[in-house]
Each structure stands twice: as structure tokens, then as C-alpha cells.
Design an enzyme around this catalytic site. Structure first.
Site, PDB file in Angstrom:
ATOM      1  N   TYR A   1     -15.976  -3.873   5.399  1.00  0.00           N
ATOM      2  CA  TYR A   1     -14.530  -3.513   5.449  1.00  0.00           C
ATOM      3  C   TYR A   1     -13.917  -3.664   6.993  1.00  0.00           C
TER       4      TYR A   1
ATOM      5  N   SER B   1      -9.769   0.640   1.440  1.00  0.00           N
ATOM      6  CA  SER B   1     -10.057   1.219   2.602  1.00  0.00           C
ATOM      7  C   SER B   1     -11.139   2.194   2.969  1.00  0.00           C
TER       8      SER B   1
ATOM      9  N   ASP C   1       0.041  -7.677  -5.687  1.00  0.00           N
ATOM     10  CA  ASP C   1      -1.194  -7.341  -5.144  1.00  0.00           C
ATOM     11  C   ASP C   1      -1.710  -8.376  -4.081  1.00  0.00           C
TER      12      ASP C   1
ATOM     13  N   LYS D   1     -11.183  -6.444   8.171  1.00  0.00           N
ATOM     14  CA  LYS D   1     -10.180  -5.986   9.113  1.00  0.00           C
ATOM     15  C   LYS D   1     -10.098  -6.724  10.272  1.00  0.00           C
TER      16      LYS D   1
ATOM     17  N   ASP E   1      -0.954   6.508   3.733  1.00  0.00           N
ATOM     18  CA  ASP E   1       0.100   6.282   4.814  1.00  0.00           C
ATOM     19  C   ASP E   1       1.271   5.693   4.390  1.00  0.00           C
TER      20      ASP E   1
ATOM     21  N   GLY F   1       0.709  -1.220  -0.059  1.00  0.00           N
ATOM     22  CA  GLY F   1       0.136  -0.080   0.032  1.00  0.00           C
ATOM     23  C   GLY F   1       0.797   1.148  -0.180  1.00  0.00           C
TER      24      GLY F   1
ATOM     25  N   GLY G   1      -0.616   4.590  -1.381  1.00  0.00           N
ATOM     26  CA  GLY G   1      -1.652   5.344  -0.318  1.00  0.00           C
ATOM     27  C   GLY G   1      -1.240   6.415   0.509  1.00  0.00           C
TER      28      GLY G   1
ATOM     29  N   THR H   1      -7.720  -0.922  12.660  1.00  0.00           N
ATOM     30  CA  THR H   1      -8.438   0.187  12.471  1.00  0.00           C
ATOM     31  C   THR H   1      -9.678   0.623  13.504  1.00  0.00           C
TER      32      THR H   1
ATOM     33  N   ARG I   1      -4.682  12.902   1.464  1.00  0.00           N
ATOM     34  CA  ARG I   1      -5.739  12.225   1.902  1.00  0.00           C
ATOM     35  C   ARG I   1      -6.628  11.906   0.793  1.00  0.00           C
TER      36      ARG I   1
ATOM     37  N   TYR J   1     -14.596  -8.678  -2.472  1.00  0.00           N
ATOM     38  CA  TYR J   1     -13.109  -8.172  -2.883  1.00  0.00           C
ATOM     39  C   TYR J   1     -12.262  -7.708  -1.404  1.00  0.00           C
TER      40      TYR J   1
ATOM     41  N   ALA K   1      -4.898  -1.974   1.433  1.00  0.00           N
ATOM     42  CA  ALA K   1      -6.443  -2.411   1.674  1.00  0.00           C
ATOM     43  C   ALA K   1      -7.293  -1.646   0.865  1.00  0.00           C
TER      44      ALA K   1
ATOM     45  N   GLU L   1     -12.391   1.417  13.179  1.00  0.00           N
ATOM     46  CA  GLU L   1     -13.755   0.764  12.671  1.00  0.00           C
ATOM     47  C   GLU L   1     -13.895  -0.476  13.290  1.00  0.00           C
TER      48      GLU L   1
HETATM   49  P1  NAP Z   1      -5.239   4.489   1.047  1.00  0.00           P
HETATM   50  O1  NAP Z   1      -4.643   5.722   0.785  1.00  0.00           O
HETATM   51  O2  NAP Z   1      -6.607   4.052   0.529  1.00  0.00           O
HETATM   52  O3  NAP Z   1      -4.153   3.463   0.619  1.00  0.00           O
HETATM   53  C1  NAP Z   1      -4.514   2.258   0.274  1.00  0.00           C
HETATM   54  C2  NAP Z   1      -3.145   1.247  -0.291  1.00  0.00           C
HETATM   55  O4  NAP Z   1      -3.474   0.150  -0.663  1.00  0.00           O
HETATM   56  C3  NAP Z   1      -3.079   2.202  -1.914  1.00  0.00           C
HETATM   57  O5  NAP Z   1      -1.678   1.977  -1.989  1.00  0.00           O
HETATM   58  C4  NAP Z   1      -3.686   1.121  -2.529  1.00  0.00           C
HETATM   59  O6  NAP Z   1      -3.177   1.055  -4.022  1.00  0.00           O
HETATM   60  C5  NAP Z   1      -3.399  -0.109  -1.935  1.00  0.00           C
HETATM   61  N1  NAP Z   1      -4.198  -1.427  -2.374  1.00  0.00           N
HETATM   62  C6  NAP Z   1      -5.466  -1.440  -2.324  1.00  0.00           C
HETATM   63  N2  NAP Z   1      -5.945  -2.705  -2.703  1.00  0.00           N
HETATM   64  C7  NAP Z   1      -4.794  -3.241  -2.943  1.00  0.00           C
HETATM   65  C8  NAP Z   1      -4.628  -4.621  -3.391  1.00  0.00           C
HETATM   66  N3  NAP Z   1      -5.604  -5.522  -3.590  1.00  0.00           N
HETATM   67  N4  NAP Z   1      -3.340  -5.071  -3.427  1.00  0.00           N
HETATM   68  C9  NAP Z   1      -2.322  -4.176  -3.262  1.00  0.00           C
HETATM   69  N5  NAP Z   1      -2.307  -2.996  -2.865  1.00  0.00           N
HETATM   70  C10 NAP Z   1      -3.687  -2.554  -2.864  1.00  0.00           C
HETATM   71  O7  NAP Z   1      -5.466   4.192   2.700  1.00  0.00           O
HETATM   72  P2  NAP Z   1      -4.433   4.885   3.842  1.00  0.00           P
HETATM   73  O8  NAP Z   1      -5.308   6.070   4.351  1.00  0.00           O
HETATM   74  O9  NAP Z   1      -3.057   5.120   3.539  1.00  0.00           O
HETATM   75  O10 NAP Z   1      -4.488   3.715   5.243  1.00  0.00           O
HETATM   76  C11 NAP Z   1      -3.443   2.655   4.947  1.00  0.00           C
HETATM   77  C12 NAP Z   1      -4.030   1.474   5.809  1.00  0.00           C
HETATM   78  O11 NAP Z   1      -4.294   1.823   7.130  1.00  0.00           O
HETATM   79  C13 NAP Z   1      -5.004   0.798   5.198  1.00  0.00           C
HETATM   80  O12 NAP Z   1      -5.207  -0.622   5.237  1.00  0.00           O
HETATM   81  C14 NAP Z   1      -6.292   1.246   5.841  1.00  0.00           C
HETATM   82  O13 NAP Z   1      -7.430   0.228   5.916  1.00  0.00           O
HETATM   83  C15 NAP Z   1      -5.549   1.524   7.252  1.00  0.00           C
HETATM   84  N6  NAP Z   1      -6.313   2.667   8.083  1.00  0.00           N
HETATM   85  C16 NAP Z   1      -6.445   3.855   7.777  1.00  0.00           C
HETATM   86  C17 NAP Z   1      -6.824   4.571   8.705  1.00  0.00           C
HETATM   87  C18 NAP Z   1      -6.905   6.171   8.183  1.00  0.00           C
HETATM   88  O14 NAP Z   1      -7.575   7.013   8.904  1.00  0.00           O
HETATM   89  N7  NAP Z   1      -6.126   6.724   7.049  1.00  0.00           N
HETATM   90  C19 NAP Z   1      -7.140   4.518   9.799  1.00  0.00           C
HETATM   91  C20 NAP Z   1      -7.171   3.122  10.288  1.00  0.00           C
HETATM   92  C21 NAP Z   1      -6.662   2.175   9.351  1.00  0.00           C
HETATM   93  P3  NAP Z   1      -3.767   2.204  -4.967  1.00  0.00           P
HETATM   94  O15 NAP Z   1      -2.885   3.535  -4.858  1.00  0.00           O
HETATM   95  O16 NAP Z   1      -3.263   1.379  -6.298  1.00  0.00           O
HETATM   96  O17 NAP Z   1      -4.998   2.236  -4.746  1.00  0.00           O
HETATM   97  N1  GDD Z   2     -16.510   9.618   2.798  1.00  0.00           N
HETATM   98  C1  GDD Z   2     -17.621  10.411   3.204  1.00  0.00           C
HETATM   99  N2  GDD Z   2     -18.291  11.062   2.241  1.00  0.00           N
HETATM  100  N3  GDD Z   2     -18.138  10.408   4.352  1.00  0.00           N
HETATM  101  C2  GDD Z   2     -18.978  11.074   4.863  1.00  0.00           C
HETATM  102  C3  GDD Z   2     -19.639  11.905   3.972  1.00  0.00           C
HETATM  103  C4  GDD Z   2     -19.517  11.997   2.649  1.00  0.00           C
HETATM  104  O1  GDD Z   2     -19.950  12.615   1.828  1.00  0.00           O
HETATM  105  N4  GDD Z   2     -20.648  12.701   4.610  1.00  0.00           N
HETATM  106  C5  GDD Z   2     -20.644  12.280   5.892  1.00  0.00           C
HETATM  107  N5  GDD Z   2     -19.584  11.133   6.156  1.00  0.00           N
HETATM  108  C6  GDD Z   2     -19.271  10.447   7.148  1.00  0.00           C
HETATM  109  C7  GDD Z   2     -19.196   9.013   7.333  1.00  0.00           C
HETATM  110  O2  GDD Z   2     -20.618   8.548   7.197  1.00  0.00           O
HETATM  111  C8  GDD Z   2     -18.469   8.591   8.495  1.00  0.00           C
HETATM  112  O3  GDD Z   2     -19.439   8.706   9.474  1.00  0.00           O
HETATM  113  C9  GDD Z   2     -17.565   9.833   8.585  1.00  0.00           C
HETATM  114  O4  GDD Z   2     -18.080  10.763   7.728  1.00  0.00           O
HETATM  115  C10 GDD Z   2     -16.073   9.469   8.096  1.00  0.00           C
HETATM  116  O5  GDD Z   2     -16.020   9.095   6.915  1.00  0.00           O
HETATM  117  P1  GDD Z   2     -14.740   8.620   5.964  1.00  0.00           P
HETATM  118  O6  GDD Z   2     -13.964  10.108   5.949  1.00  0.00           O
HETATM  119  O7  GDD Z   2     -15.142   7.900   4.856  1.00  0.00           O
HETATM  120  O8  GDD Z   2     -13.867   7.673   7.041  1.00  0.00           O
HETATM  121  P2  GDD Z   2     -14.255   6.570   7.697  1.00  0.00           P
HETATM  122  O9  GDD Z   2     -14.224   6.891   9.271  1.00  0.00           O
HETATM  123  O10 GDD Z   2     -15.571   5.888   7.259  1.00  0.00           O
HETATM  124  O11 GDD Z   2     -13.192   5.476   7.470  1.00  0.00           O
HETATM  125  C11 GDD Z   2     -11.651   6.071   7.655  1.00  0.00           C
HETATM  126  O12 GDD Z   2     -10.992   5.940   8.865  1.00  0.00           O
HETATM  127  C12 GDD Z   2     -11.196   4.515   9.059  1.00  0.00           C
HETATM  128  C13 GDD Z   2     -10.484   4.623  10.801  1.00  0.00           C
HETATM  129  O13 GDD Z   2     -11.631   4.877  11.547  1.00  0.00           O
HETATM  130  C14 GDD Z   2     -10.945   5.136   6.524  1.00  0.00           C
HETATM  131  O14 GDD Z   2      -9.807   5.771   6.495  1.00  0.00           O
HETATM  132  C15 GDD Z   2     -10.866   3.898   7.021  1.00  0.00           C
HETATM  133  O15 GDD Z   2     -10.050   3.106   6.036  1.00  0.00           O
HETATM  134  C16 GDD Z   2     -10.166   3.602   8.542  1.00  0.00           C
HETATM  135  O16 GDD Z   2     -10.156   2.383   8.734  1.00  0.00           O
END
Ligand code: NAP
Ligand code: GDD
Length: 416
Positions: free
Chosen positions: A190, A123, A97, A194, A47, A42, A45, A166, A225, A134, A121, A168
């Protein structure tokens, strides 16, 4: 005679040159062998990009797995790229992958990593309802594929593993705030995927003595982001609306609460988790929670725009009630002021139920005491400085787009 002596000296010098070159390359080789090797899944992405940059600064050799895509997907790591033809590269990408065991096994065998950070992931929580199978395959079984590859290759003692777990997992929260001891109650495909990844990581640690740890990270954001996550959707929209490039911002649930930190702080926690003698699982969070509605208000306020929300549920709307002309001119530009003033008192934020989730996670707030005491981890950013950085970056981005538009070039809308 003189000529002969000169020739002799020249020969000696070139020999000396060869010898010193040999020793320097040997030294470089040895030095490189001393460097730690990290493999990041990843890496393209949010992170992955911050972590790669962080580890390179710590003198690591970094390998990353990227997916094959029909267009380049390496924007976020472009600044870290080496010319693929250069010698002694510290940063290498491999096609792969999470759904392909043989590919993962081959890469791990080639790279022989000291540390693996499994960040890959699908994500997006909302999208996981559309692609549940998937998501389970990539996010759940994908983690198993990595762990099993490490085990089968006999690397269980050499290689430490970080699993991107996460907040989540807490879903329908059983306790406020959430800590490592809070029971899980996942609320999306999701989160369920996880959850499997979380427990299989714990199981491999206990069954095979692997240094495998979960970071239970709460939401973390940044200027890079993904555009469809709510924070970036908001900062992009605020920037575009300020410049007259977008009329309205449509959102889903405005009342859910998230504990938002900065991705830069959170990748440091990932690194710290793998530097511990013993593997363990850690909550990483700021301990402060904010509604989506307040995030919207705070973002627009950075540009001098005051928003007031009226109505309830799907009928709730955000009205632009005031513009601070000086602040707007300073942050966006006086040339955009007149067209914005025409929209004063109008609603510019609306709710579109299309963005509601079949099952929502209403409240997340983490207790990171364990990380603070054991890892010495402490976030440097506040929500205010995070929003500041995001909106400043998006203003810059859309100013660039505006120049292109004014110059007669087509710009993309990227509607979601
Ligand atoms: P992100 O920006 O969506 O990046 C996800 C990465 O995974 C991208 O590089 C994506 O590739 C790659 N990927 C997706 N499906 C794949 C597959 N089948 N095989 C190989 N690579 C694949 O997510 P992020 O925010 O950096 O988060 C990193 C990790 O932390 C994720 O596992 C996410 O679930 C977890 N997480 C995130 C948060 C948050 O708030 N950001 C919080 C808790 C946990 P492409 O660029 O090609 O799409
Ligand atoms: N995406 C999105 N788009 N979310 C919205 C919107 C919209 O237009 N309007 C309101 N929301 C609300 C969602 O319903 C959710 O309650 C909150 O905003 C945050 O949504 P996201 O930013 O999509 O993040 P997430 O909390 O669902 O998931 C992210 O954080 C997780 C950690 O808690 C992702 O990064 C996950 O991969 C990660 O695990």
C-alpha cells in the site's frame, strides 16, 4: 367589457409570470455557473463522505465516482443524495473505477471540474499484502490515470488536484516527528503504491505546471471509519461487549503508535490545500501519538470499564479489573450491568498473531507546522473527543441492533 378587461389582465399577468420565470431560471443557471465544481474519487469512503458534505456547505457542485458493487455502497453519503430525477442537482454520482482510464477521462470531460480530490484507494495496509498488484494498480497507477486525463483534456490550468498521500510513506521512520522533509521508507505494498502516487503528483506539477498537491495525512478516524481499521474495530467491540453481544476482542500489535485525528478536521485541510495560490505538499497531523493499547483503555474507560494489560507479545491480555456502575449505567444502560459484572476480573482482550503485519510501522507522529502556518489549519478535535464521538455512535448503533434482535430479527455479525 369588464370580462374582456379581466381576460386582458390575466394574459398580461401570465406573460409577466413567464418572463419572470425565464429570468429566474437564467439567474439560477448563471449562479450555478459561478459555483465551483469538485470531483471526488472515493466519495463512498470515510473521507469522501465528510468532504462531500463540507464542499456542499461551501456551495460547491459536487460530483463523485462510486464503484459498481453488488450491494449499495452509499450508506455514508445517503443523507446527501438528491432524487436522481430532480432538476438543478448539486450532488451527482458517476460509476467509475481507478483502474479504468477511459472511464475516468470521460467523467472528467463531462464534469469539467475546478478541483479534483483523489481519495479512492484500496486503503487497508494489511490487505495490501494480500492484493499487492491490485493495490499498485488502483492506488499508484490510478493516480497517474487521473493526472494524465486532466492533461490530455487540456484542463491543466483550470483544474486543481489533491492527492491523498499518507503518513504510511514514512514507514520505518527516519526522523521523529515526521515532517514534509522527512525521507520516506514505505513498509507495505500500500505504502509503496502511494509513494508512486506521491511522486507522480509532484512530477506532473513540475513538468506541466499543474496545481497538484499532496496531503500527507496521518491516521484520521470517525464514527463512519471502516470497521476493519483498528480504532473502529475497538469502539464497535467495546459497545458490543458492554451489551453482551461479543465475548472478546482480538487484536494484533498493541504497541504500535499512531497520531490519530478526526476525519472532519482533515477534510478541511484538503480543501485549504487547494485554495492556495501555489501547489505544495503538506503534513496533516495532531502531533500526539498513542499506542493501540492506550486507545483500547481509553475507549473502555468511556463506558466505566477499567482494563489492565498483563503479559507480553502474543500472550498479552487485557483484564476487566473494575466497573464504575454509575458511569456504565449512564453511558450504556443499567439493564446491561448485571451480565457484565459476571465477567469482572476476566480477560476480554487478547492478541491474535493473525493480525500482525509482515512489516509493521511502529511509530507515527507528525509535525504539521507548515499546514498550521501556511493554511491556518488547526484540528478542533482531541483524541478524547474523537473517542467520545465514536463510542457514543457505536453504542447507539448496537442498541438499535439489540432492539432488532429482541424483536426476533436476524442481525449480522460482520466478523473479520
Ligand atoms: P476508505 O474509507 O477506505 O475509502 C476508500 C474509497 O475508495 C471508497 O469510496 C472506495 O469505494 C474507493 N475505492 C477503492 N478502490 C477503488 C477503485 N479501484 N476505484 C474507485 N474507487 C475505489 O478510505 P478513507 O479513510 O476515506 O481514505 C481516503 C483516502 O485517503 C485513501 O486514498 C486513503 O488511502 C488515504 N488516507 C487515509 C488516511 C486515514 O487515516 N483515513 C490517512 C492517510 C491517507 P468502496 O466504498 O466501494 O469500497
Ligand atoms: N486493522 C487492524 N486490526 N490494525 C491493528 C489490529 C487489528 O486487529 N491490531 C493492532 N493493529 C495495529 C496495526 O498493526 C497498526 O500498527 C495500527 O493498529 C493501525 O492499523 P489500522 O487502523 O489498520 O491503520 P493503518 O495505520 O495501518 O493505516 C491507516 O492509516 C494510514 C495513515 O497512516 C489507513 O487508513 C491507511 O489508508 C492510511 O494511509
Amino acid at each position: 367589457m369588464k370580462k374582456n378587461r379581466f381576460r386582458h389582465l390575466k394574459k398580461k399577468l401570465s406573460l409577466l409570470h413567464c418572463i419572470s420565470f425565464f429570468f429566474v431560471s437564467l439567474w439560477i443557471k448563471q449562479y450555478k455557473n459561478m459555483k465551483k465544481v469538485a470531483l471526488i474519487t472515493g466519495i463512498t469512503g470515510q473521507d469522501g463522505a465528510y468532504l462531500a458534505e463540507f464542499l456542499l456547505k461551501k456551495n460547491y457542485i459536487v460530483h463523485g465516482i462510486k464503484r459498481r458493487t453488488s450491494l449499495f455502497n452509499t450508506d455514508r453519503i445517503d443523507h446527501l443524495y438528491n432524487d436522481p430525477h430532480a432538476e438543478n442537482k448539486d450532488f451527482t454520482l458517476h460509476y467509475g473505477d481507478m483502474t479504468d482510464s477511459m472511464n475516468l477521462t470521460r467523467i472528467i470531460q463531462e464534469v469539467q471540474p475546478d478541483e479534483i480530490y483523489n481519495l479512492a484507494a484500496m486503503s487497508h495496509v494489511k490487505v495490501s499484502f494480500d492484493t499487492p498488484e491490485y493495490t499498485a494498480n488502483a492506488d499508484g497507477i490510478g493516480t497517474l490515470r487521473l493526472l494524465e486525463a486532466v492533461r490530455l483534456l487540456g484542463l491543466t490550468k483550470k483544474c486543481k488536484i489533491y492527492q491523498a498521500s499518507t503518513s504510511e510513506l514514512y514507514g520505518l521512520v527516519q526522523e521523529v516527528p515526521q515532517s514534509e522533509k522527512t525521507p520516506f521508507y514505505p513498509r507495505s505494498p500500500y505504502a509503496v503504491a502511494k509513494m508512486y502516487a506521491y511522486w507522480i503528483t509532484v512530477n506532473y506539477r513540475e513538468a506541466y505546471g499543474m496545481h497538484a498537491s499532496n496531503g500527507i495525512l496521518f491516521n484520521h478516524e470517525s464514527p463512519v471509519r471502516g470497521e476493519t481499521f483498528v480504532t473502529r474495530k475497538i469502539t464497535r467491540a467495546a459497545a458490543r461487549m458492554a451489551m453482551g453481544m461479543q465475548d472478546k476482542l482480538f487484536l494484533g500489535n498493541l504497541s504500535s503508535k499512531r497520531d490519530w485525528g478526526h476525519a472532519k478536521d482533515y477534510v478541511e485541510a484538503m480543501y485549504l490545500i487547494l485554495q492556495q495560490d501555489e501547489p505544495s505538499d503538506y503534513v496533516i497531523a495532531t502531533g500526539i501519538t498513542t499506542t493501540i493499547r492506550d486507545f483500547v483503555k481509553m475507549t473502555f474507560a468511556k463506558l466505566g470499564i477499567t482494563l489492565e494489560f498483563r503479559g507480553e507479545g502474543a500472550d498479552e491480555k487485557g483484564f476487566m479489573t473494575h466497573i464504575d456502575n454509575d458511569l456504565f449505567s449512564e453511558t450504556v444502560g443499567a439493564n446491561f450491568l448485571e451480565s457484565l459484572q459476571k465477567r469482572l476480573k476476566q480477560d476480554i482482550v487478547e492478541v491474535d498473531p493473525r493480525y500482525f503485519r509482515p512489516t509493521e510501522v511502529d511509530l507515527l507522529i507528525g509535525d504539521a507546522t507548515k499546514a498550521k502556518t501556511r493554511l491556518g489549519w488547526k484540528p478542533k478535535y482531541t483524541l478524547d473527543t474523537l473517542i467520545d464521538e465514536m463510542i457514543t455512535s457505536d453504542i447507539k448503533l448496537f442498541k438499535k441492533e439489540n432492539y432488532l434482535k429482541d424483536g426476533g430479527f436476524t442481525i449480522l455479525n460482520y466478523f473479520e
